[in-house]
Design an enzyme around this catalytic site. Structure first.
Site, PDB file in Angstrom:
ATOM      1  N   ASN A  10     -23.995  32.299  16.668  1.00  0.00           N
ATOM      2  CA  ASN A  10     -24.793  33.524  16.728  1.00  0.00           C
ATOM      3  C   ASN A  10     -23.823  34.610  17.176  1.00  0.00           C
ATOM      4  OD1 ASN A  10     -26.490  35.632  17.286  1.00  0.00           O
ATOM      5  ND2 ASN A  10     -27.383  34.703  19.131  1.00  0.00           N
ATOM      6  N   LYS A  12     -24.191  37.755  17.412  1.00  0.00           N
ATOM      7  CA  LYS A  12     -24.753  38.918  18.118  1.00  0.00           C
ATOM      8  C   LYS A  12     -24.143  40.195  17.540  1.00  0.00           C
ATOM      9  CE  LYS A  12     -25.511  35.860  21.973  1.00  0.00           C
ATOM     10  NZ  LYS A  12     -25.839  35.692  23.367  1.00  0.00           N
ATOM     11  N   HIS A  96     -34.834  35.466  19.308  1.00  0.00           N
ATOM     12  CA  HIS A  96     -33.797  35.231  20.320  1.00  0.00           C
ATOM     13  C   HIS A  96     -34.196  35.953  21.612  1.00  0.00           C
ATOM     14  CE1 HIS A  96     -29.991  35.513  22.453  1.00  0.00           C
ATOM     15  NE2 HIS A  96     -29.621  34.451  21.742  1.00  0.00           N
ATOM     16  N   GLU A  98     -32.633  37.762  23.580  1.00  0.00           N
ATOM     17  CA  GLU A  98     -32.177  39.158  23.676  1.00  0.00           C
ATOM     18  C   GLU A  98     -33.102  40.081  22.879  1.00  0.00           C
ATOM     19  OE1 GLU A  98     -28.126  38.367  22.545  1.00  0.00           O
ATOM     20  OE2 GLU A  98     -27.844  37.299  24.445  1.00  0.00           O
ATOM     21  N   GLU A 168     -33.274  27.702  23.994  1.00  0.00           N
ATOM     22  CA  GLU A 168     -32.221  28.456  24.658  1.00  0.00           C
ATOM     23  C   GLU A 168     -32.724  28.944  26.015  1.00  0.00           C
ATOM     24  OE1 GLU A 168     -29.105  29.926  21.645  1.00  0.00           O
ATOM     25  OE2 GLU A 168     -30.541  31.523  22.009  1.00  0.00           O
ATOM     26  N   GLY A 174     -24.842  32.958  27.887  1.00  0.00           N
ATOM     27  CA  GLY A 174     -23.751  33.854  28.271  1.00  0.00           C
ATOM     28  C   GLY A 174     -23.379  33.781  29.741  1.00  0.00           C
ATOM     29  N   SER A 214     -24.431  28.659  26.538  1.00  0.00           N
ATOM     30  CA  SER A 214     -23.108  28.250  27.033  1.00  0.00           C
ATOM     31  C   SER A 214     -22.609  26.931  26.425  1.00  0.00           C
ATOM     32  CB  SER A 214     -23.090  28.216  28.559  1.00  0.00           C
ATOM     33  OG  SER A 214     -23.362  29.510  29.083  1.00  0.00           O
TER      34      SER A 214
END
Ligand code: PGA
Length: 252
Positions: A10, A12, A96, A98, A168, A174, A214
């Site tokens: 991904n 991003k 996602h 985010e 996730e 991250g 991660s």
């Protein structure tokens, strides 16, 4: 039924078209002859076309990271499934964390986007995950149960054939803090059970559930060793070709 491992990057908001091409050219020889798994890259909209052309013959699928649910219309700044597909996307990452956190994506929107992806013939990768506060207050399964019911609302077993889920945990994205393989397996088993309740046994046994948060070359193999972990969705460690390739070749 065996579930072919799905190892996806991904990206991003990283990489131009030219940078995507350079990445794929570098990964290509390293992936040559690798079988028994599906490699995939979710790239920025602006890189889909060049990435898809560069990926031809490599076995790497190129996908988008979001879509709008309508086919077209007055939706400034948005991209439809048909547009992403015409550019070369064969899958799309939906919901996602985010997107949920910064751009207002809700379970209801994810369900509409999922329906649009199925209608448009691209593979939906639906993301779910609890926050640290939710985990610490013991609400992980309650939160994930509500998310899966909301995000898959309206989906039928017949329309679920291409569905992929991604677990996730928000606290692992991250942060360098991966869920342990036991923590991930516990959630994946729970999600598979929910799939069975919502869509039946076949969807439960055939749907791939990816872990994300991660994932790195040095932890992917252990995660993939768990019975209900069928792949990975990888942010930071998928931005460099050699690290991405090591993840794709997790067991080789
Ligand atoms: P990370 O991101 O691998 O950098 O934690 C995962 C993701 O957001 O999909």
């Amino acid at each position: 039924m065996s579930r072919t491992p799905f190892l996806a990057g991904n990206w991003k908001m990283y990489k131009t078209g030219a940078e995507a091409v350079a990445f794929i050219e570098a990964a290509k020889p390293l992936l040559a002859g690798t079988s028994g798994r599906q490699a995939a890259l979710g790239v920025p909209f602006t890189a889909i076309g060049e990435a898809a052309t560069a990926a031809q013959g490599t076995g790497i699928l190129i996908g988008a990271q979001n879509v709008h649910w309508e086919k077209e219309g007055a939706f400034t700044g948005e991209i439809s499934v048909g547009m992403a597909k015409a550019a070369g996307a064969s899958f799309v990452i939906l919901g996602h964390s985010e997107r949920r956190q910064y751009f207002g994506d809700t379970d209801e929107w994810v369900a509409k986007k999922l329906a649009a992806a199925v209608d448009g013939g691209i593979v939906p990768v639906v993301c779910l995950g609890e926050s640290l506060a939710q985990r610490e207050s013991g609400d992980t399964f309650k939160v994930l149960g509500a998310q899966i019911r909301g995000s898959l609302a309206g989906l039928t077993a017949e329309r679920a054939a291409a569905l992929i889920l991604a677990y996730e945990p928000v606290w692992a994205i991250g942060t360098g803090k991966t869920a342990t393989k036991e923590q991930a397996q516990e959630v994946h088993a729970f999600l598979r059970g929910e799939l069975g309740t919502l869509l039946g046994d076949r969807a439960a046994s055939e749907t791939r559930i990816l872990y994300g948060g991660s994932v790195k070359p040095d932890n992917v193999k252990a995660l993939m060793g768990e019975p209900d972990i069928d792949g990975a969705l990888v942010g930071g460690a998928a931005l460099k070709p050699d690290s991405f390739v090591q993840i794709v070749k997790f067991d080789l």
